[in-house]
Write a protein that holds these residues in place. Structure first.
Motif, PDB file in Angstrom:
ATOM      1  N   LEU A  12       0.829  -1.203   0.000  1.00  0.00           N
ATOM      2  CA  LEU A  12       0.000   0.000   0.000  1.00  0.00           C
ATOM      3  C   LEU A  12       0.867   1.257   0.000  1.00  0.00           C
ATOM      4  N   LEU A  16      -3.122   1.753   6.531  1.00  0.00           N
ATOM      5  CA  LEU A  16      -4.580   1.838   6.547  1.00  0.00           C
ATOM      6  C   LEU A  16      -5.096   2.234   7.915  1.00  0.00           C
ATOM      7  N   GLU A  20     -10.752   1.351   7.366  1.00  0.00           N
ATOM      8  CA  GLU A  20     -10.478   0.980   5.980  1.00  0.00           C
ATOM      9  C   GLU A  20     -10.198  -0.516   5.869  1.00  0.00           C
ATOM     10  N   LEU A  21      -9.410  -1.028   6.800  1.00  0.00           N
ATOM     11  CA  LEU A  21      -9.091  -2.454   6.783  1.00  0.00           C
ATOM     12  C   LEU A  21     -10.349  -3.288   7.012  1.00  0.00           C
ATOM     13  N   THR A  36       0.027  -2.189   8.820  1.00  0.00           N
ATOM     14  CA  THR A  36      -0.990  -2.165   7.747  1.00  0.00           C
ATOM     15  C   THR A  36      -0.512  -1.452   6.479  1.00  0.00           C
ATOM     16  N   THR A  37       0.743  -1.691   6.103  1.00  0.00           N
ATOM     17  CA  THR A  37       1.237  -1.187   4.827  1.00  0.00           C
ATOM     18  C   THR A  37       1.328  -2.307   3.794  1.00  0.00           C
ATOM     19  N   LEU A  63      -8.766   0.713  -1.480  1.00  0.00           N
ATOM     20  CA  LEU A  63      -7.460   0.741  -0.825  1.00  0.00           C
ATOM     21  C   LEU A  63      -6.451   1.529  -1.655  1.00  0.00           C
TER      22      LEU A  63
END
Length: 160
Positions: A12, A16, A20-21, A36-37, A63
């Protein structure tokens, strides 16, 4: 006949938010890394390319996807790379590929292979130079001993 599943990694452009996740995992089960990348997904499709295309189609609007790659190399040791390019970049890439006599995919593959080979060569040259510099101040035995200690010490930092 069952459809094979392909393990894909999503890189990403930014971490996030929890919401969003959660929203994305309603569309497709995803596993996130600690910040969360990067996300992992198992996508059913006949080929890895179709799986990456399906994943991008499902999640691209939800995303900030930078790159989708296959998590495991194929039998040739290759990893599929799925990148969405802006229209102007695609136009330039197609023109350059046409001039080189390649498809855009092959043109990018050749360019990436050249860049990676150049990087490996530059890194080897840099390390050779560093080792020569270190050897001007110590013996080969001491340097080898120090390298061995450094390689066996657990620093908690992941190795590339």
């Amino acid at each position: 006949m069952t459809m094979p599943h392909h393990a894909l990694e999503i890189t990403l452009t930014r971490p996030l938010a929890p919401a969003e996740l959660r929203h994305a995992t309603r569309v497709l089960p995803l596993a996130a890394n600690h910040d969360t990348t990067r996300l992992m997904a198992l996508v059913p499709a006949k080929t890895p390319g179709r799986a990456a295309h399906r994943l991008r189609r499902l999640l691209d609007t939800q995303l900030p996807i930078d790159v989708i790659t296959t998590h495991y190399p194929d039998t040739s040791g290759q990893v599929l790379l799925n990148v969405a390019l802006p229209p102007t970049t695609r136009t330039v890439l197609k023109a350059a590929a046409y001039r080189a006599g390649h498809s855009p995919e092959r043109f990018v593959q050749v360019a990436l292979h050249r860049a990676l080979a150049q990087h490996a060569s530059d890194e080897a040259d840099r390390l050779d130079q560093e080792v020569r510099h270190l050897l001007t101040h110590t013996t080969a035995a001491h340097l080898l001993s120090a390298v061995g200690r450094a390689l066996t010490q657990t620093t908690g930092v992941p190795q590339p």
